[in-house]
Design a protein around this motif. Structure first.
Motif, PDB file in Angstrom:
ATOM      1  N   PRO A   1     108.057  41.733 -38.781  1.00 21.61           N
ATOM      2  CA  PRO A   1     108.048  43.045 -38.131  1.00 21.61           C
ATOM      3  C   PRO A   1     107.782  44.148 -39.141  1.00 21.61           C
ATOM      4  N   GLY A   2     107.423  45.311 -38.638  1.00 20.08           N
ATOM      5  CA  GLY A   2     107.036  46.419 -39.500  1.00 20.08           C
ATOM      6  C   GLY A   2     108.124  46.932 -40.405  1.00 20.08           C
ATOM      7  N   GLU A   3     109.394  46.841 -40.018  1.00 22.61           N
ATOM      8  CA  GLU A   3     110.480  47.362 -40.840  1.00 22.61           C
ATOM      9  C   GLU A   3     111.315  46.240 -41.446  1.00 22.61           C
ATOM     10  N   TYR A   4     110.735  45.073 -41.630  1.00 21.39           N
ATOM     11  CA  TYR A   4     111.491  43.924 -42.138  1.00 21.39           C
ATOM     12  C   TYR A   4     111.721  44.075 -43.646  1.00 21.39           C
ATOM     13  N   SER A   5     112.940  43.786 -44.078  1.00 18.00           N
ATOM     14  CA  SER A   5     113.279  43.876 -45.498  1.00 18.00           C
ATOM     15  C   SER A   5     112.809  42.619 -46.224  1.00 18.00           C
ATOM     16  N   LEU A   6     112.157  42.809 -47.373  1.00 18.89           N
ATOM     17  CA  LEU A   6     111.531  41.694 -48.081  1.00 18.89           C
ATOM     18  C   LEU A   6     112.317  41.254 -49.306  1.00 18.89           C
ATOM     19  N   GLU A   7     113.572  41.720 -49.478  1.00 18.14           N
ATOM     20  CA  GLU A   7     114.235  41.449 -50.744  1.00 18.14           C
ATOM     21  C   GLU A   7     114.470  39.966 -51.013  1.00 18.14           C
ATOM     22  N   THR A   8     114.769  39.161 -49.968  1.00 20.59           N
ATOM     23  CA  THR A   8     114.993  37.745 -50.251  1.00 20.59           C
ATOM     24  C   THR A   8     113.690  37.039 -50.610  1.00 20.59           C
TER      25      THR A   8
ATOM     26  N   THR B   1     100.009  40.195 -50.703  1.00 22.00           N
ATOM     27  CA  THR B   1      99.796  41.436 -49.978  1.00 22.00           C
ATOM     28  C   THR B   1     100.022  41.157 -48.493  1.00 22.00           C
ATOM     29  N   SER B   2      99.754  42.122 -47.649  1.00 21.52           N
ATOM     30  CA  SER B   2      99.918  41.918 -46.210  1.00 21.52           C
ATOM     31  C   SER B   2      98.891  42.749 -45.464  1.00 21.52           C
ATOM     32  N   VAL B   3      98.593  42.327 -44.244  1.00 22.23           N
ATOM     33  CA  VAL B   3      97.679  43.067 -43.385  1.00 22.23           C
ATOM     34  C   VAL B   3      98.350  43.284 -42.034  1.00 22.23           C
ATOM     35  N   LYS B   4      98.063  44.396 -41.421  1.00 26.58           N
ATOM     36  CA  LYS B   4      98.632  44.686 -40.104  1.00 26.58           C
ATOM     37  C   LYS B   4      97.875  43.875 -39.054  1.00 26.58           C
ATOM     38  N   THR B   5      98.625  43.115 -38.269  1.00 31.03           N
ATOM     39  CA  THR B   5      98.008  42.300 -37.220  1.00 31.03           C
ATOM     40  C   THR B   5      98.259  42.856 -35.833  1.00 31.03           C
ATOM     41  N   HIS B   6      99.224  43.766 -35.716  1.00 30.30           N
ATOM     42  CA  HIS B   6      99.504  44.378 -34.420  1.00 30.30           C
ATOM     43  C   HIS B   6     100.042  45.775 -34.659  1.00 30.30           C
ATOM     44  N   ASP B   7      99.422  46.764 -34.041  1.00 29.02           N
ATOM     45  CA  ASP B   7      99.861  48.149 -34.195  1.00 29.02           C
ATOM     46  C   ASP B   7     100.692  48.567 -32.987  1.00 29.02           C
ATOM     47  N   ALA B   8     101.561  49.542 -33.204  1.00 28.42           N
ATOM     48  CA  ALA B   8     102.413  50.044 -32.132  1.00 28.42           C
ATOM     49  C   ALA B   8     102.943  51.409 -32.555  1.00 28.42           C
ATOM     50  N   PRO B   9     103.340  52.233 -31.588  1.00 27.78           N
ATOM     51  CA  PRO B   9     103.859  53.569 -31.932  1.00 27.78           C
ATOM     52  C   PRO B   9     105.093  53.503 -32.821  1.00 27.78           C
ATOM     53  N   GLN B  10     105.991  52.547 -32.547  1.00 25.84           N
ATOM     54  CA  GLN B  10     107.214  52.434 -33.325  1.00 25.84           C
ATOM     55  C   GLN B  10     107.016  51.425 -34.467  1.00 25.84           C
ATOM     56  N   PRO B  11     107.425  51.785 -35.700  1.00 22.64           N
ATOM     57  CA  PRO B  11     107.228  50.865 -36.833  1.00 22.64           C
ATOM     58  C   PRO B  11     107.834  49.477 -36.609  1.00 22.64           C
ATOM     59  N   ALA B  12     108.993  49.412 -35.966  1.00 21.27           N
ATOM     60  CA  ALA B  12     109.651  48.117 -35.767  1.00 21.27           C
ATOM     61  C   ALA B  12     108.855  47.197 -34.860  1.00 21.27           C
ATOM     62  N   ASP B  13     107.959  47.759 -34.047  1.00 18.40           N
ATOM     63  CA  ASP B  13     107.165  46.943 -33.123  1.00 18.40           C
ATOM     64  C   ASP B  13     105.831  46.503 -33.724  1.00 18.40           C
TER      65      ASP B  13
ATOM     66  N   HIS C   1     102.916  42.427 -39.310  1.00 18.84           N
ATOM     67  CA  HIS C   1     102.115  42.244 -40.519  1.00 18.84           C
ATOM     68  C   HIS C   1     102.133  40.772 -40.907  1.00 18.84           C
ATOM     69  N   GLU C   2     101.017  40.278 -41.414  1.00 19.52           N
ATOM     70  CA  GLU C   2     100.947  38.906 -41.911  1.00 19.52           C
ATOM     71  C   GLU C   2     100.783  38.923 -43.423  1.00 19.52           C
ATOM     72  N   PHE C   3     101.542  38.069 -44.104  1.00 21.10           N
ATOM     73  CA  PHE C   3     101.377  37.923 -45.545  1.00 21.10           C
ATOM     74  C   PHE C   3     100.085  37.188 -45.856  1.00 21.10           C
ATOM     75  N   ARG C   4      99.373  37.707 -46.855  1.00 21.30           N
ATOM     76  CA  ARG C   4      98.175  37.044 -47.351  1.00 21.30           C
ATOM     77  C   ARG C   4      98.193  37.059 -48.871  1.00 21.30           C
ATOM     78  N   VAL C   5      97.458  36.115 -49.455  1.00 18.58           N
ATOM     79  CA  VAL C   5      97.387  36.014 -50.906  1.00 18.58           C
ATOM     80  C   VAL C   5      95.957  36.273 -51.336  1.00 18.58           C
ATOM     81  N   HIS C   6      95.796  37.157 -52.323  1.00 20.99           N
ATOM     82  CA  HIS C   6      94.493  37.403 -52.948  1.00 20.99           C
ATOM     83  C   HIS C   6      94.529  36.821 -54.358  1.00 20.99           C
TER      84      HIS C   6
END
Length: 576
Positions: free
Chosen positions: A259-266, A308-320, A323-328
């Motif tokens: 999700p758009g507001e997901y924490s990535l610390e782990t 890195t990551s790319v947006k796969t679905h847009d929405a008005p609210q960030p939580a909705d 994004h998919e992780f991708r490797v360059h």
């Protein structure tokens, strides 16, 4: 401000809540507008160095509350603070009122003078501000038995021996520890010479300015357009990377969506722990060769890969948004480097994403390797060690206590009394829960208050030896939703999980059919805010983007079991 901090779950205890309401934050940030001083999410800078960098601040109220909670303080306790300013010390004094005391140490004479003046003006008479190096603790002011809590309010790269030495047995040191360049406020509990991590909070503070301050090794690439940083360990081999960055870019999708507001610390800590050659890349805005301004990367010889990551679905609210992780990757070994990084992300998604931070212990410098627990060793001066997940545990060193000795002893044919035999068996916790839908067969789930990215069914763990899984499901559902939604057990699934992350026992779950809720029942749901924050109803397929791959497979299998009138059995193995 206090109501907002409480509503977000940062101040569960009555003493910390009262302290937040009592301490006048604006008196410790007189330079700031009142609205800034009482913004729950804003750190107010109170001093900068000649280059304009913040060197002292009043931390955000939510973070002060969280660290105070993790100290587990009681009235009358004595607390040490490294990094003064006044506000946090006054908060800790209020938590330990009426007779508690705070010793606050800072190496900046200006900060100490300011702390003394502001505490006096605010009426915080139980704060003692001392000029000195906080890494030395407060040698002449340590109470008998040690400090009841120690709070470090600046980023630290290592843990000073004095902090452990001056901390009372069984008590807590809370500090923002940098590991591989990522910072977490970790609550460490002392047991003898070893500190055990109990709580983690992703955060950031001003940098350490004392004798232990560390300069991060860096290498500039592509004419200075890309900077490689090694936050821990020695710099790697960057030969050939300039040429690699001039070549074609290899891209690889991981299939892991967040999700758009997901924490990535782990994920950040996990990848830094398990990937050889881990480093960080930084680039200016608009870089074409590296699309992530601050990217986790692996380098070696003439090739590199970064996440890195790319947006796969847009929405008005960030939580909705999704994004998919991708490797360059660049260089002759780009496909192999990209595949290795992608596999790491996929392993995190399967085994770590929903298990939280790993166990961690901190050992004195010079501890022999065979006395360290199995796992990844981050070899700093004081030897912190962390085990990132069961899938990456190193083989046990000679002298470690392992399950193999117990297995050999059991197979020898020697009879054991029941209590001793039971002690040798694998342990397991049991949970019971309900799968419920609305009358259109759309699954209903609850958002976890502890991890907002996790959706759950009403239910929980057995907490009474006399309780059955069905009794547990009924009790937990009533506590979490206010509803008694079923009277007759109808089993849909049995779920088995091996030990994962810091959960060291097997887990066995029983999923019962809670039926279809009508609109009146749904409207009568009352959530326990300590457990869940939101009720959501969605068609089954829409849940796919909200959950980890395995969690969605479990949801889909249970839905099919209800539809077909069957019972399913699911295992979450390391290969799931």
């Amino acid at each position: 401000m206090t109501d907002t901090v409480i509503a977000k779950g940062w101040a569960p205890s009555a003493r910390v809540r009262q302290a937040l309401r009592t301490v006048p934050r604006h008196r410790f940030a007189p330079e700031a507008p009142l609205r800034n001083a009482y913004d729950d999410n804003l750190a107010v800078v109170t001093r900068r160095d000649g280059a304009g960098r913040a060197v002292s601040s009043v931390s955000a109220a939510w973070l002060q509350a969280d660290m105070a909670e993790h100290l587990r303080l009681e009235p009358g306790m004595t607390v040490f603070e490294a990094g003064s300013g006044g506000c946090n010390a006054a908060l800790l004094a209020a938590v330990t009122a009426p007779t508690g005391r705070v010793i606050s140490v800072d190496l900046d004479p200006y900060v100490i003078r300011r702390t003394r003046r502001l505490c006096a003006e605010a009426g915080s008479g139980r704060v003692t501000a001392v000029l000195g190096d906080g890494r030395l603790g407060a040698p002449g002011l340590v109470p008998p038995g040690g400090f009841d809590g120690m709070s470090i309010t600046h980023n630290v790269w290592d843990i000073a021996p004095a902090w452990r030495g001056q901390l009372a047995e069984g008590r807590f040191l809370v500090l923002p520890l940098e590991m591989h360049g990522y910072t977490g406020a970790i609550a460490l509990q002392r047991h003898g010479d070893v500190l055990h991590a109990r709580d983690w909070t992703y955060c950031g503070f001003v940098r350490d300015r004392g004798a232990a301050a560390r300069t991060t090794p860096t290498v500039a690439l592509a004419g200075g357009a890309v900077t490689v940083r090694w936050e821990d360990g020695a710099p790697g081999d960057t030969g050939g990377l300039d040429a690699a960055l001039d070549g074609p870019r290899h891209e690889l999708a991981t299939g892991v969506v967040i999700p758009g507001e997901y924490s990535l610390e782990t994920l950040q800590l996990y990848s830094a722990t398990v990937l050889d050659g881990h480093c960080r890349l930084t680039v200016p805005e608009g870089s074409e060769s590296v699309t992530q301004r601050d990217a986790a990367a692996i380098v070696g010889e003439d090739s590199l890969a970064y996440l890195t990551s790319v947006k796969t679905h847009d929405a008005p609210q960030p939580a909705d948004r999704r994004h998919e992780f991708r490797v360059h990757a660049y260089g002759p070994a780009a496909p192999e480097r990209a595949e290795r990084f992608a596999t790491c992300v996929q392993d995190w998604d399967r085994h770590v994403r929903e298990t939280g931070y790993p166990p961690m212990t901190v050992h004195p410098a010079g501890t022999p390797d065979h006395e360290l627990p199995a796992g990844h060793v981050l070899d700093k001066t004081s030897r912190p060690t962390t085990t990132s997940s069961p899938t990456t545990r190193a083989p046990n060193s000679p002298g470690d206590s392992t399950d193999e000795t117990l297995k050999e002893y059991l197979m020898s044919g020697t009879w054991l009394p029941p209590e001793q035999y039971i002690a040798t068996l694998p342990k397991a916790t049991i949970y019971g829960c309900f799968y419920v839908t609305d009358q259109d067969e759309r699954p209903i789930q609850l958002r976890s208050a502890h991890n907002p990215a996790v959706w759950q069914w009403p239910g929980g763990n057995l907490d009474d030896p006399e309780e059955t899984p069905w009794d547990c499901a009924v009790r937990e559902c009533l506590e979490e939703t206010g509803l008694r939604i079923a009277d007759t057990p109808r089993l849909l699934a049995v779920h088995f999980l091996p030990p994962l992350g810091d959960w060291t026992t097997h887990k066995i779950g029983f999923v019962f059919d809670g039926g279809q809720l009508d609109r009146d029942q749904i409207d009568r749901i009352v959530l326990d805010p300590d457990e869940h924050t939101e009720v959501a109803i969605r068609p089954l397929e829409e849940w796919r983007q909200e959950m980890s791959a395995f969690s969605f497979r479990l949801l889909a299998a249970v839905a099919e079991a209800r539809r077909s009138g069957s019972v399913c059995y699911l295992e979450q193995s390391p290969a799931s």
